[in-house]
Design a protein around this motif. Structure first.
Motif, short mmCIF file in Angstrom:
data_model
loop_
_atom_site.label_atom_id
_atom_site.label_comp_id
_atom_site.label_asym_id
_atom_site.label_seq_id
_atom_site.Cartn_x
_atom_site.Cartn_y
_atom_site.Cartn_z
N LEU A 185 -2.53 8.24 6.71
CA LEU A 185 -3.22 7.82 5.50
C LEU A 185 -2.91 6.36 5.18
O LEU A 185 -3.80 5.61 4.77
N LEU A 186 -1.67 5.95 5.38
CA LEU A 186 -1.30 4.56 5.13
C LEU A 186 -2.08 3.61 6.03
O LEU A 186 -2.56 2.57 5.57
N LYS A 187 -2.24 3.97 7.29
CA LYS A 187 -3.02 3.13 8.21
C LYS A 187 -4.46 3.01 7.73
O LYS A 187 -5.06 1.94 7.78
N LEU A 188 -5.03 4.11 7.25
CA LEU A 188 -6.39 4.06 6.74
C LEU A 188 -6.49 3.26 5.45
O LEU A 188 -7.47 2.54 5.23
N VAL A 189 -5.51 3.41 4.59
CA VAL A 189 -5.47 2.66 3.32
C VAL A 189 -5.47 1.17 3.64
O VAL A 189 -6.25 0.39 3.09
N GLU A 190 -4.57 0.76 4.53
CA GLU A 190 -4.46 -0.65 4.89
C GLU A 190 -5.73 -1.16 5.57
O GLU A 190 -6.20 -2.25 5.29
N ALA A 191 -6.30 -0.36 6.47
CA ALA A 191 -7.52 -0.77 7.18
C ALA A 191 -8.70 -0.91 6.23
O ALA A 191 -9.56 -1.77 6.42
N GLY A 192 -8.72 -0.10 5.17
CA GLY A 192 -9.82 -0.14 4.22
C GLY A 192 -9.61 -1.10 3.08
O GLY A 192 -10.42 -1.17 2.16
N GLY A 193 -8.50 -1.84 3.10
CA GLY A 193 -8.24 -2.80 2.03
C GLY A 193 -7.91 -2.14 0.71
O GLY A 193 -8.06 -2.75 -0.35
N ARG A 194 -7.44 -0.92 0.74
CA ARG A 194 -7.08 -0.18 -0.47
C ARG A 194 -5.60 -0.35 -0.75
O ARG A 194 -4.84 -0.79 0.09
N SER A 195 -5.17 0.11 -1.93
CA SER A 195 -3.75 0.05 -2.26
C SER A 195 -3.11 1.43 -2.25
O SER A 195 -1.90 1.53 -2.26
N SER A 196 -3.91 2.50 -2.25
CA SER A 196 -3.33 3.83 -2.33
C SER A 196 -4.28 4.88 -1.78
O SER A 196 -5.50 4.70 -1.78
N SER A 197 -3.71 6.00 -1.32
CA SER A 197 -4.51 7.14 -0.89
C SER A 197 -4.56 8.20 -1.98
O SER A 197 -4.89 9.34 -1.73
N ARG A 212 8.19 16.69 9.00
CA ARG A 212 7.63 15.80 10.04
C ARG A 212 6.11 15.70 9.89
O ARG A 212 5.55 14.61 9.96
N ALA A 213 5.45 16.83 9.66
CA ALA A 213 4.00 16.81 9.48
C ALA A 213 3.62 16.00 8.24
O ALA A 213 2.64 15.25 8.27
N ALA A 214 4.40 16.13 7.18
CA ALA A 214 4.12 15.37 5.96
C ALA A 214 4.25 13.87 6.22
O ALA A 214 3.41 13.08 5.77
N LEU A 215 5.27 13.47 6.96
CA LEU A 215 5.45 12.05 7.28
C LEU A 215 4.33 11.53 8.19
O LEU A 215 3.83 10.43 7.99
N GLU A 216 3.94 12.32 9.17
CA GLU A 216 2.85 11.92 10.06
C GLU A 216 1.54 11.77 9.29
O GLU A 216 0.78 10.84 9.50
N GLU A 217 1.29 12.71 8.39
CA GLU A 217 0.09 12.66 7.57
C GLU A 217 0.10 11.42 6.68
O GLU A 217 -0.89 10.69 6.58
N ALA A 218 1.22 11.16 6.03
CA ALA A 218 1.34 9.98 5.17
C ALA A 218 1.17 8.69 5.98
O ALA A 218 0.53 7.74 5.52
N GLU A 219 1.72 8.66 7.18
CA GLU A 219 1.60 7.48 8.04
C GLU A 219 0.14 7.23 8.41
O GLU A 219 -0.34 6.09 8.37
N ALA A 241 0.85 -1.19 0.00
CA ALA A 241 0.00 0.00 0.00
C ALA A 241 0.89 1.24 0.00
O ALA A 241 2.04 1.20 0.41
N SER A 242 0.32 2.35 -0.47
CA SER A 242 1.05 3.61 -0.45
C SER A 242 0.13 4.72 0.01
O SER A 242 -1.08 4.64 -0.13
#
Length: 163
Positions: free
Chosen positions: A37-49, A28-35, A14-15
């Protein structure tokens, strides 16, 4: 970034892509935001945000940074009762809402995706309406519920220590 993501697409499960930040100090804010989003992508069974609909979560992330108390108030007032109901009863109302969204508000597809009966989906959506006063079947109400659930997801994450 998009070119790199495309090149690595088959090598990663996932990305997630943060908003564009103009200052290096915002890395740091960009990395936290991406992290997040990645958790949500993975939880939703998606491959990308990368979908445009994820921009609302990016906006919420920035709202959280600007005024976390206001974001918490919005989430609590809107979906707090649903979250507490799920915690007490294991009712999966929030999971059902996300599945309903992901399946273009089609109850039959949502039932199939969640391995439940269509009537169970209908009952859960009705219960969300009873708890919030917002009808997940109505577009505007569903939009508010979605924003509030996304805010709640953001608030679940621990607040990072300042540098």
């Amino acid at each position: 970034m998009a070119v790199l993501a495309e090149r690595l697409d088959d090598q990663i499960a996932a990305s997630a892509h943060s908003s564009r930040y103009r200052q290096a100090i915002d890395a740091r804010a960009a990395l936290e935001e991406a992290e997040l989003l990645l958790k949500l992508v993975e939880a939703g069974g998606r491959s990308s945000s990368g979908r445009p609909t994820w921009d609302s979560l990016r906006l919420l992330f920035r709202a959280f940074v600007a005024d976390p108390q206001e974001l918490a108030r919005f989430a609590e007032q809107t979906v707090g009762a649903v979250v507490r109901h799920d915690e007490r009863h294991g009712s999966e109302l929030e999971i059902t809402f996300w599945a309903y969204q992901e399946n273009n508000c089609n109850m039959n597809l949502t039932a199939k995706a969640t391995f439940t009966h269509r009537h169970t989906i209908s009952n859960r959506l009705t219960r969300i309406e009873e708890l919030t006063g917002l009808d997940p079947v109505r577009n505007y109400d569903r939009e508010l519920l979605s924003l509030a659930f996304k805010a709640h997801v953001r608030l679940r994450e621990p607040v990072p220590d300042p540098v």
